[in-house]
Design an enzyme around this catalytic site. Structure first.
Site, PDB file in Angstrom:
ATOM      1  N   LYS A 185       9.335  -2.933   4.437  1.00 38.55           N
ATOM      2  CA  LYS A 185       8.152  -3.677   3.979  1.00 38.55           C
ATOM      3  C   LYS A 185       8.364  -5.177   4.192  1.00 38.55           C
ATOM      4  CE  LYS A 185       5.270  -5.201   0.245  1.00 38.55           C
ATOM      5  NZ  LYS A 185       5.072  -5.485  -1.166  1.00 38.55           N
ATOM      6  N   ASP A 209      -0.403 -18.053  -2.749  1.00 38.90           N
ATOM      7  CA  ASP A 209      -1.449 -17.261  -3.375  1.00 38.90           C
ATOM      8  C   ASP A 209      -1.662 -16.043  -2.480  1.00 38.90           C
ATOM      9  OD1 ASP A 209      -3.167 -17.188  -5.687  1.00 38.90           O
ATOM     10  OD2 ASP A 209      -4.825 -17.196  -4.284  1.00 38.90           O
TER      11      ASP A 209
END
Ligand code: IMP
Length: 197
Positions: free
Chosen positions: A178, A74
């Protein structure tokens, strides 16, 4: 924890991108990743009030239904000056159309007049066992928010998030850069160190 090695592991997501990413990470350890969709597992409602609670409830539901260990994640963007919003509601701020230009504009609108533009991404991975045991691993990436959004790489809130010590937003950065810095990679590294050695 290294009970996982050589096992089948359910990835409690219906998102094919997340499934592929996790399958590639665990394959070298002899672990076979099975998607929740291919097993016909239902997607539980995310009723938790923290990233940990939501990751745990997804992992637990998949482990109980399948009788196998299950991994869920999550994630979201936390803005301290907005009392932590959008937080666990990060996906929902983009509305039914999943339009993140709308979600980013909402963040900017609510930040109007505030000097504190710090923000961080959070990713929590939860590993659940059919007997009910659960462990969570949290990764964070800290930075600040720029306006207007910059760059076409990445997804979600990437174009308005500039990680600490960098001039570029996640939206402007080459994907490999990233990947090294991001919250999900940091949570994975903790999971790897604890469960895949
Ligand atoms: P979930 O983890 O699938 O519930 O989605 C969380 C939401 O947080 C995503 O839809 C994105 O809006 C946001 N989010 C999570 N990770 C990132 C990221 O790396 N970049 C940009 N947005 C992200």
């Amino acid at each position: 924890m290294n009970r996982l090695l050589g096992q089948r592991l359910v990835i409690a997501t219906h998102n094919p991108g997340k499934l592929r990413e996790i399958a590639e990470l665990v394959a070298p350890r002899g672990i076979t990743a099975l998607g929740a969709a291919e097993l016909g597992l239902p997607e539980p409602e995310e009723t938790g009030t923290t990233f940990e609670a939501n990751a745990e409830l997804k992992a637990r539901a998949a482990a109980t239904a399948s009788g196998l260990p299950a991994l869920a994640d999550d994630s979201g963007l936390v803005v301290p000056a907005l009392n932590g919003a959008p937080g666990i509601y990060s996906a929902r701020w983009a509305g039914a159309a999943r339009d993140f230009s709308v979600a980013m504009a909402k963040v900017e609108e609510q930040l109007a007049g505030k000097l504190d533009r710090r923000a961080y991404f959070v990713a929590v991975l939860a590993l659940a066992w059919p007997d009910g045991a659960v462990t969570t691993f949290r990764g964070e990436a800290h930075g600040d928010l720029v306006w207007p959004p910059r760059g076409k790489n990445g997804f979600g809130y990437d174009p308005m998030f500039r990680p600490e010590g960098r001039g570029m937003t996640f939206g402007e950065m080459p994907p490999a850069e990233k990947r090294e810095l991001n919250h999900r990679a940091r949570a994975f590294a903790k999971f790897e160190a604890a469960c895949l050695q």
